[in-house]
Design an enzyme around this catalytic site. Structure first.
Site, PDB file in Angstrom:
ATOM      1  N   HIS A 104       4.515  -5.013  10.396  1.00 34.37           N
ATOM      2  CA  HIS A 104       3.746  -3.840  10.843  1.00 34.37           C
ATOM      3  C   HIS A 104       4.259  -3.467  12.307  1.00 34.37           C
ATOM      4  CE1 HIS A 104       1.177  -4.441   7.608  1.00 34.37           C
ATOM      5  NE2 HIS A 104       0.389  -5.131   8.004  1.00 34.37           N
ATOM      6  N   HIS A 174      -4.991   0.412   8.324  1.00 37.99           N
ATOM      7  CA  HIS A 174      -5.195  -1.101   7.826  1.00 37.99           C
ATOM      8  C   HIS A 174      -6.758  -1.225   7.683  1.00 37.99           C
ATOM      9  CE1 HIS A 174      -4.220  -5.152   7.072  1.00 37.99           C
ATOM     10  NE2 HIS A 174      -2.989  -4.973   7.303  1.00 37.99           N
ATOM     11  N   GLU A 312      -3.653   0.104   1.478  1.00 35.68           N
ATOM     12  CA  GLU A 312      -2.756   0.601   2.495  1.00 35.68           C
ATOM     13  C   GLU A 312      -1.594   1.472   1.977  1.00 35.68           C
ATOM     14  OE1 GLU A 312      -1.162  -3.043   4.987  1.00 35.68           O
ATOM     15  OE2 GLU A 312      -2.714  -4.021   3.751  1.00 35.68           O
TER      16      GLU A 312
END
Length: 348
Positions: A104, A174, A312
């Site tokens: 991420h 997210h 996501e």
């Protein structure tokens, strides 16, 4: 109507704000720290306002808790194996923050940055300038994330980015959804899930995509028809047991005539709430909060594994390292655009 109010101070001293789009029955609140969705409110089958997004009661907790709750993720969402990739024979070593890999966007990805905010045409536009070399990525990149909410419960998130060097990008939101309500103390096993995908990305034991695409048929990842999560999360399925739940990127069955196509539908008969996800992107990471562990959730709720799920939308994980995957390359001066909608409603 859009309102703004203080949302606390970070340990760095930065003051955060909370912006809310209010359409009576439907509301979304977003903070400028991480361009993070703090709440999404819709009516349940009894017309009770229900916040279906997990989160925290102050900006400081978003800066100190793990999990990326509600955050905008970048420069590259999901995992990059070996914390590196190659562009034009140049190897870029990026920040490793999950063992030898990057997750991420690195140690201080976009989820932990302050965004500039402007209001225009009933939309909230949040922007961030990512400097050349930040977390190891090449190029000065400008990202704009535009949030809008219709009066019938459709939350639209549009991403637009441009860079002064060739780079790789993969942006997502997210949010953790629980259609019982974020403070209900009920997990998601009473949810049914449908994902419009015939294949998923194979993962190694470190959750890194190998490049192999696998058929969902005859596996617990076959969610092409609505599936009750209790039947799979509590069952004896090797795909689920391997990671204590779902944490896979699904290859979406795209409609060639409509770039914004249906990716997933989630329903909860207890609340009567449905959530549809549509996107222009090729993949969706379905995650059942297997590693969620926070005692600081809204209203003092203890968030635990399988308390929520994430949808996501994204490019495929590890795609810069897998040539046959759809390219995540953004060329110098070109503009990246994508859109994802989360449409709330009631079960018919």
């Amino acid at each position: 109507m859009i309102t703004k109010k203080p949302f606390g101070r970070l340990r760095s001293g930065q003051i955060c704000s909370l912006y809310t789009i209010d359409h009576a029955d439907y509301k979304v609140s977003i903070t400028d720290f991480g361009a993070t969705i703090v709440s999404l409110v819709c009516p349940d089958k009894y017309s009770n306002p229900t916040d279906i997004v997990l989160g925290f009661d102050s900006a400081e907790l978003y800066s100190t808790e793990d999990g990326y709750l509600g955050a905008t993720v970048g420069r590259f969402a999901n995992r990059l194996g070996g914390a590196k990739f190659t562009l034009d024979n140049t190897v870029y070593n990026i920040t490793a923050n999950e063992g030898p890999n990057q997750l991420h966007g690195g140690a201080k990805g976009f989820s932990y940055q302050m965004f500039n905010t402007e209001i225009a045409d009933d939309k909230i536009i949040m922007s961030y300038h990512s400097a050349d070399g930040e977390e190891g990525f090449p190029g000065n990149l400008k990202l704009c994330v535009t949030f809008s909410l219709s009066n019938d419960g459709n939350l639209s998130i549009e991403y637009s980015a441009v860079c002064d060097k060739d780079t790789v990008v993969n942006f997502t939101n997210h949010s953790y959804f629980n259609l019982n309500g974020a403070t209900s103390n009920k997990n998601i096993k009473n949810h049914t899930v449908k994902i419009c995908a015939d294949q998923y990305c194979e993962l190694n034991d470190s959750l890194i995509a190998t490049g192999q695409l696998c058929d969902v048929k005859h596996t617990a990842l076959d969610l092409r028809n609505p599936t009750l999560l209790a039947d799979t999360l509590d069952g004896d399925f090797p795909e689920i047991n391997r990671f204590s739940g779902y944490d896979f990127n699904f290859v979406l069955s795209k409609n060639p005539t409509n770039p914004l196509t249906l990716a997933a539908v989630v329903e909860c008969k207890t609340s009567g709430i449905s959530l549809s996800c549509l996107t222009t992107l090729p993949g969706i990471q379905f995650y059942t909060s297997n590693g969620l562990n926070s005692k600081n959730g809204k209203g003092g709720i203890n968030y635990t594994p399988h308390y929520a799920l994430c949808l996501e939308t994204q490019s495929f994980p590890n795609s810069p390292n897998i040539p046959h995957f759809p390219s995540a390359r953004l060329r110098k001066g070109e503009r990246f655009n994508s859109r994802t909608d989360y449409k709330t409603g009631l079960i018919n």
